[in-house]
Design a protein around this motif. Structure first.
Motif, PDB file in Angstrom:
ATOM      1  N   GLY A   6     -18.186  -6.744   3.046  1.00 54.63           N
ATOM      2  CA  GLY A   6     -17.243  -6.177   4.009  1.00 54.63           C
ATOM      3  C   GLY A   6     -16.193  -7.190   4.462  1.00 54.63           C
ATOM      4  N   ARG A   7     -16.610  -8.392   4.727  1.00 54.22           N
ATOM      5  CA  ARG A   7     -15.684  -9.452   5.152  1.00 54.22           C
ATOM      6  C   ARG A   7     -14.691  -9.756   4.030  1.00 54.22           C
ATOM      7  NH1 ARG A   7     -16.437 -13.986   9.074  1.00 54.22           N
ATOM      8  NH2 ARG A   7     -18.298 -12.826   9.598  1.00 54.22           N
ATOM      9  N   LEU A   8     -15.164  -9.787   2.787  1.00 56.50           N
ATOM     10  CA  LEU A   8     -14.274 -10.055   1.655  1.00 56.50           C
ATOM     11  C   LEU A   8     -13.286  -8.905   1.449  1.00 56.50           C
ATOM     12  CD1 LEU A   8     -16.877 -11.673  -0.754  1.00 56.50           C
ATOM     13  CD2 LEU A   8     -14.953 -12.827   0.354  1.00 56.50           C
ATOM     14  N   ARG A   9     -13.739  -7.663   1.643  1.00 58.69           N
ATOM     15  CA  ARG A   9     -12.821  -6.510   1.537  1.00 58.69           C
ATOM     16  C   ARG A   9     -11.747  -6.585   2.622  1.00 58.69           C
ATOM     17  NH1 ARG A   9     -17.543  -2.473   0.158  1.00 58.69           N
ATOM     18  NH2 ARG A   9     -17.391  -2.551  -2.107  1.00 58.69           N
ATOM     19  N   LEU A  10     -12.157  -6.961   3.840  1.00 59.38           N
ATOM     20  CA  LEU A  10     -11.180  -7.125   4.918  1.00 59.38           C
ATOM     21  C   LEU A  10     -10.160  -8.216   4.584  1.00 59.38           C
ATOM     22  CD1 LEU A  10     -13.522  -6.863   8.036  1.00 59.38           C
ATOM     23  CD2 LEU A  10     -11.757  -5.215   7.326  1.00 59.38           C
ATOM     24  N   ALA A  11     -10.615  -9.269   3.933  1.00 67.00           N
ATOM     25  CA  ALA A  11      -9.709 -10.350   3.537  1.00 67.00           C
ATOM     26  C   ALA A  11      -8.698  -9.853   2.512  1.00 67.00           C
ATOM     27  CB  ALA A  11     -10.499 -11.529   2.983  1.00 67.00           C
ATOM     28  N   ILE A  12      -9.148  -9.003   1.574  1.00 69.20           N
ATOM     29  CA  ILE A  12      -8.238  -8.440   0.574  1.00 69.20           C
ATOM     30  C   ILE A  12      -7.180  -7.578   1.258  1.00 69.20           C
ATOM     31  CG2 ILE A  12      -8.068  -6.807  -1.355  1.00 69.20           C
ATOM     32  CD1 ILE A  12     -10.920  -7.845  -2.162  1.00 69.20           C
ATOM     33  N   VAL A  13      -7.607  -6.716   2.155  1.00 66.59           N
ATOM     34  CA  VAL A  13      -6.669  -5.859   2.896  1.00 66.59           C
ATOM     35  C   VAL A  13      -5.674  -6.714   3.675  1.00 66.59           C
ATOM     36  CG1 VAL A  13      -6.493  -4.171   4.779  1.00 66.59           C
ATOM     37  CG2 VAL A  13      -8.250  -3.905   3.010  1.00 66.59           C
ATOM     38  N   TYR A  14      -6.164  -7.742   4.306  1.00 60.41           N
ATOM     39  CA  TYR A  14      -5.319  -8.653   5.080  1.00 60.41           C
ATOM     40  C   TYR A  14      -4.255  -9.289   4.177  1.00 60.41           C
ATOM     41  CZ  TYR A  14      -3.953 -12.868   7.609  1.00 60.41           C
ATOM     42  OH  TYR A  14      -3.238 -13.863   8.200  1.00 60.41           O
ATOM     43  N   LEU A  15      -4.681  -9.802   3.029  1.00 59.26           N
ATOM     44  CA  LEU A  15      -3.726 -10.451   2.125  1.00 59.26           C
ATOM     45  C   LEU A  15      -2.714  -9.446   1.580  1.00 59.26           C
ATOM     46  CD1 LEU A  15      -6.090 -12.881   0.182  1.00 59.26           C
ATOM     47  CD2 LEU A  15      -4.350 -13.484   1.878  1.00 59.26           C
ATOM     48  N   GLU A  16      -3.162  -8.232   1.261  1.00 58.56           N
ATOM     49  CA  GLU A  16      -2.236  -7.204   0.785  1.00 58.56           C
ATOM     50  C   GLU A  16      -1.221  -6.837   1.865  1.00 58.56           C
ATOM     51  OE1 GLU A  16      -4.969  -4.859  -2.475  1.00 58.56           O
ATOM     52  OE2 GLU A  16      -5.024  -4.186  -0.390  1.00 58.56           O
ATOM     53  N   ARG A  17      -1.680  -6.695   3.086  1.00 56.02           N
ATOM     54  CA  ARG A  17      -0.811  -6.338   4.204  1.00 56.02           C
ATOM     55  C   ARG A  17       0.249  -7.409   4.436  1.00 56.02           C
ATOM     56  NH1 ARG A  17      -4.365  -5.317   8.772  1.00 56.02           N
ATOM     57  NH2 ARG A  17      -4.501  -7.552   8.809  1.00 56.02           N
ATOM     58  N   HIS A  18      -0.102  -8.659   4.180  1.00 57.79           N
ATOM     59  CA  HIS A  18       0.830  -9.754   4.426  1.00 57.79           C
ATOM     60  C   HIS A  18       1.532 -10.230   3.160  1.00 57.79           C
ATOM     61  CE1 HIS A  18      -0.027 -10.100   8.652  1.00 57.79           C
ATOM     62  NE2 HIS A  18      -1.303  -9.928   8.369  1.00 57.79           N
ATOM     63  N   GLY A  19       1.524  -9.378   2.128  1.00 56.56           N
ATOM     64  CA  GLY A  19       2.349  -9.608   0.954  1.00 56.56           C
ATOM     65  C   GLY A  19       1.889 -10.688  -0.001  1.00 56.56           C
ATOM     66  N   ASN A  20       0.594 -10.937  -0.107  1.00 48.94           N
ATOM     67  CA  ASN A  20       0.131 -11.904  -1.088  1.00 48.94           C
ATOM     68  C   ASN A  20       0.152 -11.229  -2.453  1.00 48.94           C
ATOM     69  OD1 ASN A  20      -1.373 -13.553  -2.813  1.00 48.94           O
ATOM     70  ND2 ASN A  20      -2.564 -14.369  -1.123  1.00 48.94           N
ATOM     71  N   HIS A  21       0.970 -11.748  -3.344  1.00 42.02           N
ATOM     72  CA  HIS A  21       1.119 -11.123  -4.661  1.00 42.02           C
ATOM     73  C   HIS A  21       0.466 -11.940  -5.762  1.00 42.02           C
ATOM     74  CE1 HIS A  21       3.742  -8.229  -2.843  1.00 42.02           C
ATOM     75  NE2 HIS A  21       4.436  -9.209  -2.306  1.00 42.02           N
ATOM     76  N   HIS A  22      -0.577 -12.667  -5.414  1.00 47.07           N
ATOM     77  CA  HIS A  22      -1.313 -13.473  -6.395  1.00 47.07           C
ATOM     78  C   HIS A  22      -2.061 -12.550  -7.343  1.00 47.07           C
ATOM     79  CE1 HIS A  22      -4.340 -16.284  -7.939  1.00 47.07           C
ATOM     80  NE2 HIS A  22      -3.432 -17.208  -7.686  1.00 47.07           N
ATOM     81  N   PRO A  23      -2.127 -12.877  -8.640  1.00 49.79           N
ATOM     82  CA  PRO A  23      -2.822 -12.007  -9.610  1.00 49.79           C
ATOM     83  C   PRO A  23      -4.260 -11.682  -9.221  1.00 49.79           C
ATOM     84  CG  PRO A  23      -1.657 -13.778 -10.749  1.00 49.79           C
ATOM     85  CD  PRO A  23      -1.530 -14.046  -9.271  1.00 49.79           C
ATOM     86  N   ALA A  24      -4.968 -12.625  -8.636  1.00 52.37           N
ATOM     87  CA  ALA A  24      -6.355 -12.356  -8.235  1.00 52.37           C
ATOM     88  C   ALA A  24      -6.405 -11.303  -7.132  1.00 52.37           C
ATOM     89  CB  ALA A  24      -7.036 -13.640  -7.770  1.00 52.37           C
ATOM     90  N   ALA A  25      -5.430 -11.313  -6.227  1.00 56.55           N
ATOM     91  CA  ALA A  25      -5.379 -10.315  -5.157  1.00 56.55           C
ATOM     92  C   ALA A  25      -5.090  -8.933  -5.740  1.00 56.55           C
ATOM     93  CB  ALA A  25      -4.332 -10.693  -4.120  1.00 56.55           C
ATOM     94  N   ARG A  26      -4.188  -8.868  -6.744  1.00 61.68           N
ATOM     95  CA  ARG A  26      -3.895  -7.579  -7.380  1.00 61.68           C
ATOM     96  C   ARG A  26      -5.130  -7.037  -8.107  1.00 61.68           C
ATOM     97  NH1 ARG A  26       1.064 -10.199  -8.740  1.00 61.68           N
ATOM     98  NH2 ARG A  26       0.346 -10.475 -10.869  1.00 61.68           N
ATOM     99  N   LEU A  27      -5.870  -7.934  -8.789  1.00 66.00           N
ATOM    100  CA  LEU A  27      -7.088  -7.517  -9.469  1.00 66.00           C
ATOM    101  C   LEU A  27      -8.111  -6.994  -8.462  1.00 66.00           C
ATOM    102  CD1 LEU A  27      -8.972  -7.297 -11.919  1.00 66.00           C
ATOM    103  CD2 LEU A  27      -9.598  -9.682 -11.515  1.00 66.00           C
ATOM    104  N   ALA A  28      -8.269  -7.693  -7.355  1.00 67.15           N
ATOM    105  CA  ALA A  28      -9.224  -7.268  -6.334  1.00 67.15           C
ATOM    106  C   ALA A  28      -8.827  -5.922  -5.759  1.00 67.15           C
ATOM    107  CB  ALA A  28      -9.313  -8.318  -5.234  1.00 67.15           C
ATOM    108  N   ALA A  29      -7.541  -5.707  -5.537  1.00 64.39           N
ATOM    109  CA  ALA A  29      -7.067  -4.428  -5.004  1.00 64.39           C
ATOM    110  C   ALA A  29      -7.347  -3.305  -6.000  1.00 64.39           C
ATOM    111  CB  ALA A  29      -5.581  -4.507  -4.705  1.00 64.39           C
ATOM    112  N   ARG A  30      -7.130  -3.580  -7.275  1.00 62.84           N
ATOM    113  CA  ARG A  30      -7.387  -2.581  -8.307  1.00 62.84           C
ATOM    114  C   ARG A  30      -8.881  -2.241  -8.348  1.00 62.84           C
ATOM    115  NH1 ARG A  30      -5.048  -5.042 -12.515  1.00 62.84           N
ATOM    116  NH2 ARG A  30      -6.990  -5.608 -13.526  1.00 62.84           N
ATOM    117  N   LEU A  31      -9.732  -3.259  -8.225  1.00 66.00           N
ATOM    118  CA  LEU A  31     -11.167  -3.019  -8.229  1.00 66.00           C
ATOM    119  C   LEU A  31     -11.605  -2.238  -6.989  1.00 66.00           C
ATOM    120  CD1 LEU A  31     -12.489  -6.449  -9.527  1.00 66.00           C
ATOM    121  CD2 LEU A  31     -12.357  -4.299 -10.774  1.00 66.00           C
ATOM    122  N   GLN A  32     -10.946  -2.505  -5.866  1.00 65.89           N
ATOM    123  CA  GLN A  32     -11.304  -1.805  -4.634  1.00 65.89           C
ATOM    124  C   GLN A  32     -10.920  -0.335  -4.737  1.00 65.89           C
ATOM    125  OE1 GLN A  32      -9.373  -3.254  -1.129  1.00 65.89           O
ATOM    126  NE2 GLN A  32     -10.744  -2.163   0.236  1.00 65.89           N
TER     127      GLN A  32
END
Length: 160
Positions: free
Chosen positions: A126-152
């Motif tokens: 849950g904490r890691l999912r919140l971190a992904i949402v946080y990074l997406e909301r603040h415009g982190n466009h790192h490939p790992a963040a995009r992969l995590a968003a796709r997996l979510q």
């Protein structure tokens, strides 16, 4: 016996006469080799007996219940890449053994950064999912963040 009454002595290794305090205490007296020579002997023994691997093997056995050989098999199976991010670690240091703290079950070998990520998140999905949402909301466009968003967005894919 206080150090005031102890006489200077000669080291059996280097032959130098030194104060008693320069020799470690041992069985009610002092050792026959000075502290400096004993340190040199320990360093040489560590170097010649492959001490790093031996110490690492003992730590792996004590902490995770695996041997150095099993660690090396895991490393080869992971193609020397982190079990989480898939990248080759930036340093020559050994990878961390990731394990479930509740059961002790070994999961994979992780690079330093991913090991910190899991540990600092307290292994909380849950904490890691919140971190992904946080990074997406603040415009982190790192490939790992995009992969995590796709997996979510496709939970079935993350189960594979």
């Amino acid at each position: 016996m206080s150090s005031d009454t102890e006489e200077a002595r000669s080291c059996r290794t280097c032959g130098t006469v030194k104060e008693a305090e320069e020799f470690h205490r041992h069985q009610g007296g002092r050792r026959v080799h000075c502290k400096e020579c004993m340190r040199a002997q320990h360093r040489e023994r560590y170097r010649t007996q492959n001490g790093k691997d031996r110490v690492f093997d003992q730590s792996l056995r004590r902490l995770y219940g695996i041997t150095l050989d099993q660690y090396n098999v895991m490393l080869a199976e992971q193609k020397h890449r982190c079990g989480l991010c898939g990248e080759v670690p930036e340093t020559e240091r050994r990878m961390h053994v990731d394990h479930e703290h509740a059961t002790g079950r070994v999961r994979a070998l992780l690079c330093h950064h991913c090991n910190l990520l899991i540990g600092n998140a307290k292994e909380s999905i849950g904490r890691l999912r919140l971190a992904i949402v946080y990074l997406e909301r603040h415009g982190n466009h790192h490939p790992a963040a995009r992969l995590a968003a796709r997996l979510q967005s496709d939970p079935g894919e993350s189960e594979a």
